[in-house]
Write an enzyme that holds these catalytic residues in place. Structure first.
Site, PDB file in Angstrom:
ATOM      1  N   GLU A  49      39.117  45.975  35.690  1.00  0.00           N
ATOM      2  CA  GLU A  49      37.268  44.820  36.217  1.00  0.00           C
ATOM      3  C   GLU A  49      35.951  45.233  35.213  1.00  0.00           C
ATOM      4  OE1 GLU A  49      33.645  47.221  37.964  1.00  0.00           O
ATOM      5  OE2 GLU A  49      35.612  47.763  39.803  1.00  0.00           O
ATOM      6  N   ASP A  96      41.795  43.090  41.023  1.00  0.00           N
ATOM      7  CA  ASP A  96      40.295  41.971  40.886  1.00  0.00           C
ATOM      8  C   ASP A  96      40.108  42.119  39.247  1.00  0.00           C
ATOM      9  OD1 ASP A  96      40.393  45.180  40.798  1.00  0.00           O
ATOM     10  OD2 ASP A  96      37.979  44.946  41.465  1.00  0.00           O
TER      11      ASP A  96
END
Length: 416
Positions: free
Chosen positions: A61, A117
């Site tokens: 991330e 993500d």
């Protein structure tokens, strides 16, 4: 100084006249100095983005955020530095995705699972860099990542297309665990153009429908973690064994919606929660969606940036943006930069027919002085200082493999 003040005032007024949402963008599009402040605090000389709230570890991330910011600011040297470190240290042998976590204190990674993500942001950053600097290899890698995300991290349940938080560990016989904050719609749209497939539009459409169902507690907010039962006709529930909160993950739902879907009721619910007069101008760091109990401490500057963006998207650009220097850790600083970039980015049209909006929910009735007058704070009080526990500044359970640093009441040493 007088001329500067007049220039600033004229600039703000111009933003206010430009229309809803533009007042925020007019004077908060992040300058290069904000990126420099981020790199000086959180970027190592080797290209590793350091999570200062979690013992100096790194995540896919954070690497994705760093690459995205570098591409946005045109910093090719740092983009290549972050990308090379990511490839060298987080690559997975089974596909083109990346391991979710790097711990400098352990020689071997404890968990090779990916985090969706992080992969979305890395792929999005590669596409932006490919266009900006005309590097075909970046686009080719992003294309492979898009195909692998569809293959490894997209499933169907009850007629919905769902984005798994990671390739492993979120499908059970009883249902599927999802994290709605992982739906970075800007990245999904960018990948849909690079890797044409109807699943991208289905993911976005079904995520919006799911967000409208995931309304819990007094403020009708989505949780950090959601469970979708496999049995037909069953609605989403709060995930068992995880914090039942609108907290450090779910705040990104508001960020993602403000970026691309500013009219969605879920964003309006977050805006109403953060501006509830009962808080006297103090934004709680989280709320428990079972008990409606709010955090005893104030949300950090990253949450305040998302709140300001949410208000701006509703036409109120009066909230001054925090700076990267105001953030207590890497995550808060990353949220500030994302919110300010989003503010300067007009929402684009979705690749599907938008869902009709439900009628707005009436606000909870509040009474002042025993009569039916709304309670309106006459001013915003100064925000109290957050507790001096830097490792608790982001009590998030970012997954796929273990909990992040959390306050004492949430600590669970078991493997996630």
């Amino acid at each position: 100084m007088r001329h500067r003040a007049l220039l600033w005032y004229a600039f703000v007024c111009l933003g206010l006249l430009a229309g809803p949402g533009m007042a925020w963008a007019a004077f908060t599009a992040p300058p290069l100095s904000e990126w420099q402040a981020f790199t000086s605090r959180y970027l190592g000389a080797d290209g590793r983005v350091i999570d200062t709230a979690n013992a100096g570890i790194s995540h896919s991330e954070g690497q994705g955020y760093g690459m995205f910011f570098a591409a946005h600011f045109g910093d090719r040297r740092r983009f290549e530095l972050i990308w090379e470190w990511t490839r060298a240290n987080l690559s997975r042998s089974e596909d083109s995705l990346f391991m979710w976590r790097f711990d400098p204190h352990h020689r071997f990674p404890p968990d090779s699972n990916n985090a969706t993500d992080g992969d979305l942001y890395i792929a999005w950053a590669l596409l932006r860099a490919a266009e900006r600097w005309e590097v075909p290899e970046y686009r080719a890698r992003a294309t492979r990542m898009g195909r692998d995300l569809l293959r490894c991290c997209v499933v169907e349940s009850q007629g919905r297309r769902l984005l798994l938080p990671g390739a492993a560990g979120f499908r059970e016989s009883e249902g599927v665990i999802v994290n709605l904050s992982y739906y970075a719609f800007g990245a999904i749209r960018a990948l849909s153009r690079a890797v044409p497939d109807p699943d991208w539009a289905a993911l976005e459409r079904d995520a919006l429908a799911l967000m409208r169902q995931a309304e819990f507690g007094r403020w009708r907010l989505p949780p950090d973690w959601l469970f979708l039962p496999a049995s037909p006709g069953s609605g989403p529930t709060l995930a068992v064994g995880r914090p039942t909160r609108f907290s450090w993950d779910a705040i990104r739902i508001a960020l993602n919606l403000a970026w691309t879907h500013p009219e969605e009721p879920t964003l309006d619910a977050a805006r109403r929660f953060w501006s509830d007069p009962a808080f006297n101008g103090r934004i709680p760091a989280w709320v428990d969606l079972r008990s409606d109990r709010v955090a005893p401490y104030t949300a950090h500057a990253g949450v305040q940036a998302i709140y300001g963006l949410a208000r701006a998207r509703a036409g109120d650009g009066s909230v001054a943006p925090p700076l990267v220097a105001d953030a207590p850790d890497y995550y808060g600083a990353a949220l500030i930069l994302q919110a300010r970039i989003a503010a300067a980015t007009p929402p684009e049209a979705p690749a599907f027919i938008p869902l009709p909006l439900p009628p707005p929910a009436p606000p909870p009735e509040r009474r002042a002085f025993g009569i039916g007058l709304p309670v309106i704070p006459w001013r915003l009080r100064p925000l109290p200082t957050e507790p001096a526990e830097p490792n608790w500044a982001r009590p998030a359970f970012l997954v796929p493999g273990g909990p992040r640093a959390t306050p004492p009441e949430l600590v669970d040493r078991s493997r996630r």
